[in-house]
Enzyme design. Structure first.
Site, PDB file in Angstrom:
ATOM      1  N   SER A 119       0.805  -1.214   0.000  1.00 48.89           N
ATOM      2  CA  SER A 119       0.000   0.000   0.000  1.00 48.89           C
ATOM      3  C   SER A 119       0.842   1.270   0.000  1.00 48.89           C
ATOM      4  CB  SER A 119      -0.921   0.026   1.229  1.00 48.89           C
ATOM      5  OG  SER A 119      -1.796  -1.067   1.216  1.00 48.89           O
ATOM      6  N   HIS A 140      -0.680  -1.969  -7.104  1.00 55.71           N
ATOM      7  CA  HIS A 140      -1.451  -1.714  -5.889  1.00 55.71           C
ATOM      8  C   HIS A 140      -2.947  -1.762  -6.173  1.00 55.71           C
ATOM      9  CE1 HIS A 140      -2.746   1.332  -2.587  1.00 55.71           C
ATOM     10  NE2 HIS A 140      -2.878   0.081  -2.162  1.00 55.71           N
ATOM     11  N   GLU A 152      -3.002   1.040  -9.073  1.00 56.48           N
ATOM     12  CA  GLU A 152      -1.819   1.883  -9.224  1.00 56.48           C
ATOM     13  C   GLU A 152      -0.639   1.016  -9.645  1.00 56.48           C
ATOM     14  OE1 GLU A 152      -1.707   5.613  -6.266  1.00 56.48           O
ATOM     15  OE2 GLU A 152      -1.761   3.691  -5.215  1.00 56.48           O
ATOM     16  N   ASN A 191      -2.875   6.914  -1.713  1.00 56.83           N
ATOM     17  CA  ASN A 191      -2.769   6.995  -0.262  1.00 56.83           C
ATOM     18  C   ASN A 191      -2.270   8.354   0.211  1.00 56.83           C
ATOM     19  OD1 ASN A 191      -3.852   4.758   1.058  1.00 56.83           O
ATOM     20  ND2 ASN A 191      -2.100   3.482   0.555  1.00 56.83           N
TER      21      ASN A 191
END
Length: 310
Positions: A119, A140, A152, A191
């Site tokens: 992550s 991801h 991602e 994130n």
């Protein structure tokens, strides 16, 4: 770079979800885990998920059988010897992941692509443990992976462009919306945005500006509703860049810029309250509320998915 045989390392929630999606698109998939019980749980969850898809007429009986036929489960490292792609989804620990790659990158074929579902751990840091790091990349996924379209793709300093494009084409083939993160930064793109929002949201709650329930409503019924259709730069274009410029002039300097873990988040963590998984977080999930919350989330996401993308 042809991809036919895929190994998913890690049989947890993300692992078995990814495996099921790949199998649905006729890839030959092996789920690898150290623990036999983890594999049995994964097998059970995939069976439950395919039954739901069958009931909702998302797949036919024949397609359900094909999904299971395309899946294998093992604790044997030999499964890595002839695969074209490894997608790693083991514990988010740098040392454990690096030890995994030191071992696996010598077992797989030299042309096998190695992808991590981390992550936010640095791709370059993990790549330092990989034999032939030019074939290493971040891939991801987002939970729940059967509903969230984004993937991602994160390039390390040594990642070949051909590897990035292969993973992009693979993502498109399984119905996802891939983006390529060209530079390795902590948290990648999604994130970093998510935690910037979380920081400001918790700051407003901690300062008594708004309740936790109302800050969630701000996102669900306002920003989130709009962001389901438009990205932040598109929102600015529609709002008028002159307007956003003038707001930025006074607002940017007033936003929270704390670099510490938000105090309310730290407090809950120290008390062992981890959210739905522990039945207590910012909200209470005891007495079956955890299962209700998960079902409500998935139902809402499915409605949104069907409305916007199906």
């Amino acid at each position: 770079m042809a991809i036919e045989n895929i190994v998913i390392a890690g049989a947890g929630t993300m692992g078995y979800s990814m495996a099921q999606i790949f199998a649905r698109y006729n890839y030959h998939v092996t789920i690898y885990d150290l623990k036999e019980e983890a594999l049995e749980t994964a097998k059970k969850r995939i069976k439950e998920n395919t039954q739901i898809l069958l009931q909702e007429n998302e797949i036919t009986n024949d397609q359900e059988k094909e999904i299971h036929q395309h899946l294998k489960y093992t604790t044997d490292l030999k499964c890595f010897e002839n695969c074209d792609l490894v997608v790693e989804s083991i514990i988010e620990n740098v040392e454990i992941k690096q030890n995994f790659y030191k071992q696996i990158s010598k077992i797989v074929k030299e042309e096998t692509i190695l992808a991590t579902n981390t992550s936010g751990i640095s791709i370059n840091t993990l790549a330092s443990a990989v034999y032939k790091p030019e074939r290493f990349i971040g891939m991801h996924w987002f939970n729940p992976s059967h509903l969230i379209l984004l993937i991602e793709i994160i390039k390390g300093d040594q990642t070949l462009e051909s590897v990035a494009q292969t993973i992009k084409e693979l993502s498109l083939h399984i119905g996802k919306k891939p983006v390529i993160v060209q530079k390795d930064v902590l948290g990648f793109a999604a994130n970093r945005i998510q935690f910037a929002v979380l920081r400001e949201a918790l700051y407003l709650v901690e300062q008594g500006v708004i309740s936790k329930e109302d800050i969630d409503s701000v996102m669900k019924y306002g920003l989130g509703f709009r962001y389901a259709c438009l990205g932040p730069l598109e929102v600015a274009d529609f709002g008028g860049l002159d307007t956003f410029y003038h707001i930025s002039d006074y607002l940017m300097k007033d936003l929270c810029n704390d670099t510490q873990i938000p105090s309310e988040l730290a407090k809950l963590y120290d008390e062992g309250h981890y959210g739905v998984k522990s039945q207590q977080g910012f909200y209470d999930y005891h007495e079956g509320k955890d299962h209700e919350a998960i079902k409500h989330r998935d139902d809402q996401l499915l409605k949104l998915y069907n409305a916007l993308y199906k």
